[in-house]
Write a protein that holds these residues in place. Sequence first.
Motif, PDB file in Angstrom:
ATOM      1  N   GLY A   8      -8.766 -33.956 -37.467  1.00 28.89           N
ATOM      2  CA  GLY A   8      -8.448 -32.637 -38.037  1.00 28.89           C
ATOM      3  C   GLY A   8      -7.522 -31.802 -37.356  1.00 28.89           C
ATOM      4  N   PHE A   9      -7.208 -31.818 -36.260  1.00 27.58           N
ATOM      5  CA  PHE A   9      -6.634 -31.137 -35.277  1.00 27.58           C
ATOM      6  C   PHE A   9      -5.198 -31.687 -34.967  1.00 27.58           C
ATOM      7  CE2 PHE A   9     -10.975 -30.087 -34.647  1.00 27.58           C
ATOM      8  CZ  PHE A   9     -11.124 -28.540 -34.671  1.00 27.58           C
ATOM      9  N   ASP A  10      -4.577 -32.103 -36.012  1.00 29.45           N
ATOM     10  CA  ASP A  10      -3.274 -32.936 -35.860  1.00 29.45           C
ATOM     11  C   ASP A  10      -2.235 -31.650 -35.485  1.00 29.45           C
ATOM     12  OD1 ASP A  10      -4.193 -35.259 -36.168  1.00 29.45           O
ATOM     13  OD2 ASP A  10      -3.749 -35.174 -38.194  1.00 29.45           O
ATOM     14  N   PHE A  11      -2.404 -30.544 -35.870  1.00 23.58           N
ATOM     15  CA  PHE A  11      -1.393 -29.287 -35.547  1.00 23.58           C
ATOM     16  C   PHE A  11      -1.607 -28.800 -34.030  1.00 23.58           C
ATOM     17  CE2 PHE A  11      -5.357 -27.840 -37.147  1.00 23.58           C
ATOM     18  CZ  PHE A  11      -5.742 -26.900 -36.318  1.00 23.58           C
ATOM     19  N   LEU A  12      -2.222 -29.278 -33.184  1.00 24.24           N
ATOM     20  CA  LEU A  12      -2.564 -29.228 -31.722  1.00 24.24           C
ATOM     21  C   LEU A  12      -1.961 -30.251 -30.985  1.00 24.24           C
ATOM     22  CD1 LEU A  12      -5.787 -27.317 -31.721  1.00 24.24           C
ATOM     23  CD2 LEU A  12      -3.598 -26.229 -31.786  1.00 24.24           C
ATOM     24  N   ASP A  13      -1.444 -30.027 -29.816  1.00 24.81           N
ATOM     25  CA  ASP A  13      -1.204 -31.198 -28.921  1.00 24.81           C
ATOM     26  C   ASP A  13      -2.369 -31.356 -28.259  1.00 24.81           C
ATOM     27  OD1 ASP A  13      -0.403 -32.597 -26.657  1.00 24.81           O
ATOM     28  OD2 ASP A  13       1.545 -31.411 -26.293  1.00 24.81           O
ATOM     29  N   LYS A  14      -3.032 -32.359 -28.778  1.00 26.06           N
ATOM     30  CA  LYS A  14      -4.429 -32.763 -28.236  1.00 26.06           C
ATOM     31  C   LYS A  14      -4.444 -33.259 -27.007  1.00 26.06           C
ATOM     32  CE  LYS A  14      -5.716 -34.753 -32.356  1.00 26.06           C
ATOM     33  NZ  LYS A  14      -6.320 -35.515 -33.267  1.00 26.06           N
ATOM     34  N   ASP A  15      -3.249 -33.966 -26.365  1.00 23.38           N
ATOM     35  CA  ASP A  15      -3.186 -34.292 -25.143  1.00 23.38           C
ATOM     36  C   ASP A  15      -3.035 -33.170 -24.041  1.00 23.38           C
ATOM     37  OD1 ASP A  15      -3.270 -37.097 -25.839  1.00 23.38           O
ATOM     38  OD2 ASP A  15      -1.089 -37.299 -26.020  1.00 23.38           O
ATOM     39  N   THR A  16      -2.670 -32.157 -24.389  1.00 26.13           N
ATOM     40  CA  THR A  16      -2.664 -30.979 -23.502  1.00 26.13           C
ATOM     41  C   THR A  16      -3.665 -30.319 -23.522  1.00 26.13           C
ATOM     42  OG1 THR A  16       0.069 -30.553 -24.230  1.00 26.13           O
ATOM     43  CG2 THR A  16      -1.285 -28.686 -23.228  1.00 26.13           C
ATOM     44  N   GLY A  17      -4.179 -30.004 -24.806  1.00 25.94           N
ATOM     45  CA  GLY A  17      -5.593 -29.315 -24.813  1.00 25.94           C
ATOM     46  C   GLY A  17      -6.800 -30.175 -23.949  1.00 25.94           C
ATOM     47  N   LEU A  18      -6.846 -31.474 -24.230  1.00 28.41           N
ATOM     48  CA  LEU A  18      -7.776 -32.570 -23.483  1.00 28.41           C
ATOM     49  C   LEU A  18      -7.395 -32.245 -21.742  1.00 28.41           C
ATOM     50  CD1 LEU A  18      -8.198 -35.319 -25.941  1.00 28.41           C
ATOM     51  CD2 LEU A  18     -10.075 -33.791 -24.988  1.00 28.41           C
ATOM     52  N   GLU A  19      -6.232 -32.170 -21.490  1.00 34.26           N
ATOM     53  CA  GLU A  19      -5.972 -32.366 -20.223  1.00 34.26           C
ATOM     54  C   GLU A  19      -6.560 -31.023 -19.562  1.00 34.26           C
ATOM     55  OE1 GLU A  19      -2.004 -31.588 -17.482  1.00 34.26           O
ATOM     56  OE2 GLU A  19      -1.914 -33.036 -19.049  1.00 34.26           O
ATOM     57  N   TYR A  20      -6.608 -29.937 -20.357  1.00 36.29           N
ATOM     58  CA  TYR A  20      -7.366 -28.645 -19.690  1.00 36.29           C
ATOM     59  C   TYR A  20      -8.575 -28.597 -19.787  1.00 36.29           C
ATOM     60  CZ  TYR A  20      -2.879 -26.121 -19.332  1.00 36.29           C
ATOM     61  OH  TYR A  20      -1.765 -25.770 -18.865  1.00 36.29           O
ATOM     62  N   CYS A  21      -9.012 -29.741 -20.508  1.00 36.99           N
ATOM     63  CA  CYS A  21     -10.805 -29.807 -20.607  1.00 36.99           C
ATOM     64  C   CYS A  21     -11.392 -31.163 -19.834  1.00 36.99           C
ATOM     65  CB  CYS A  21     -11.422 -29.876 -22.133  1.00 36.99           C
ATOM     66  SG  CYS A  21     -10.580 -28.195 -22.822  1.00 36.99           S
ATOM     67  N   GLY A  22     -10.541 -31.590 -18.849  1.00 36.97           N
ATOM     68  CA  GLY A  22     -11.025 -32.679 -18.234  1.00 36.97           C
ATOM     69  C   GLY A  22     -11.208 -33.886 -19.371  1.00 36.97           C
ATOM     70  N   GLY A  23     -10.506 -34.175 -20.316  1.00 38.00           N
ATOM     71  CA  GLY A  23     -10.318 -35.071 -20.978  1.00 38.00           C
ATOM     72  C   GLY A  23     -11.678 -35.129 -21.883  1.00 38.00           C
ATOM     73  N   ASP A  24     -12.427 -34.080 -22.159  1.00 39.25           N
ATOM     74  CA  ASP A  24     -13.778 -34.295 -22.643  1.00 39.25           C
ATOM     75  C   ASP A  24     -13.585 -33.568 -24.011  1.00 39.25           C
ATOM     76  OD1 ASP A  24     -16.395 -33.522 -23.521  1.00 39.25           O
ATOM     77  OD2 ASP A  24     -17.094 -33.594 -21.399  1.00 39.25           O
ATOM     78  N   ASP A  25     -13.858 -34.515 -25.046  1.00 40.74           N
ATOM     79  CA  ASP A  25     -13.975 -34.005 -26.469  1.00 40.74           C
ATOM     80  C   ASP A  25     -14.650 -32.944 -26.816  1.00 40.74           C
ATOM     81  OD1 ASP A  25     -11.717 -35.585 -27.145  1.00 40.74           O
ATOM     82  OD2 ASP A  25     -12.935 -37.429 -28.222  1.00 40.74           O
ATOM     83  N   GLU A  26     -15.951 -32.958 -26.246  1.00 40.56           N
ATOM     84  CA  GLU A  26     -16.905 -31.904 -26.639  1.00 40.56           C
ATOM     85  C   GLU A  26     -16.444 -30.481 -25.933  1.00 40.56           C
ATOM     86  OE1 GLU A  26     -21.726 -31.310 -25.650  1.00 40.56           O
ATOM     87  OE2 GLU A  26     -21.190 -33.183 -26.051  1.00 40.56           O
ATOM     88  N   ILE A  27     -15.820 -30.546 -24.735  1.00 39.93           N
ATOM     89  CA  ILE A  27     -15.668 -29.310 -24.113  1.00 39.93           C
ATOM     90  C   ILE A  27     -14.363 -28.655 -24.711  1.00 39.93           C
ATOM     91  CG2 ILE A  27     -14.505 -28.249 -21.988  1.00 39.93           C
ATOM     92  CD1 ILE A  27     -16.442 -30.181 -20.418  1.00 39.93           C
ATOM     93  N   TYR A  28     -13.452 -29.725 -25.299  1.00 40.62           N
ATOM     94  CA  TYR A  28     -12.144 -29.395 -25.976  1.00 40.62           C
ATOM     95  C   TYR A  28     -12.774 -28.616 -27.238  1.00 40.62           C
ATOM     96  CZ  TYR A  28      -7.612 -29.885 -28.351  1.00 40.62           C
ATOM     97  OH  TYR A  28      -6.460 -29.709 -28.818  1.00 40.62           O
TER      98      TYR A  28
END
Length: 111
Positions: free
Chosen positions: A3-23
Amino acid sequence: MEGFDFLDKDTGLEYCGGDDEIYREVIEGYLEEDRREELAGYYEAGDFANYRVVAHAIKSTSLTIGAVELSEKAKALELAAADGDADFVKAHNDEMVAMYSDILHKIQEAL
């Protein structure tokens, strides 16, 4: 995360250490820290020093969730406000705020 296809999830996850829950927590925090009213108040008052601070915050937090284009627009406004370029701020503020509003709405829908 769905549901978050409008975001660059790779960039976001990079800032969150690759952790979906933190993201997801960061995205929820982003939604809670809606800065539109604050930004509008400074814009309307012509207070570009504080406008710059809020634009900087939007730039940084937007990049953290993967809203790269919004981050770039906020950065341009931050720099213009720092330089006292009121014409640039006036010409591009509404576009950035509309994009910010759209992202906040999409996040709300996705959550």
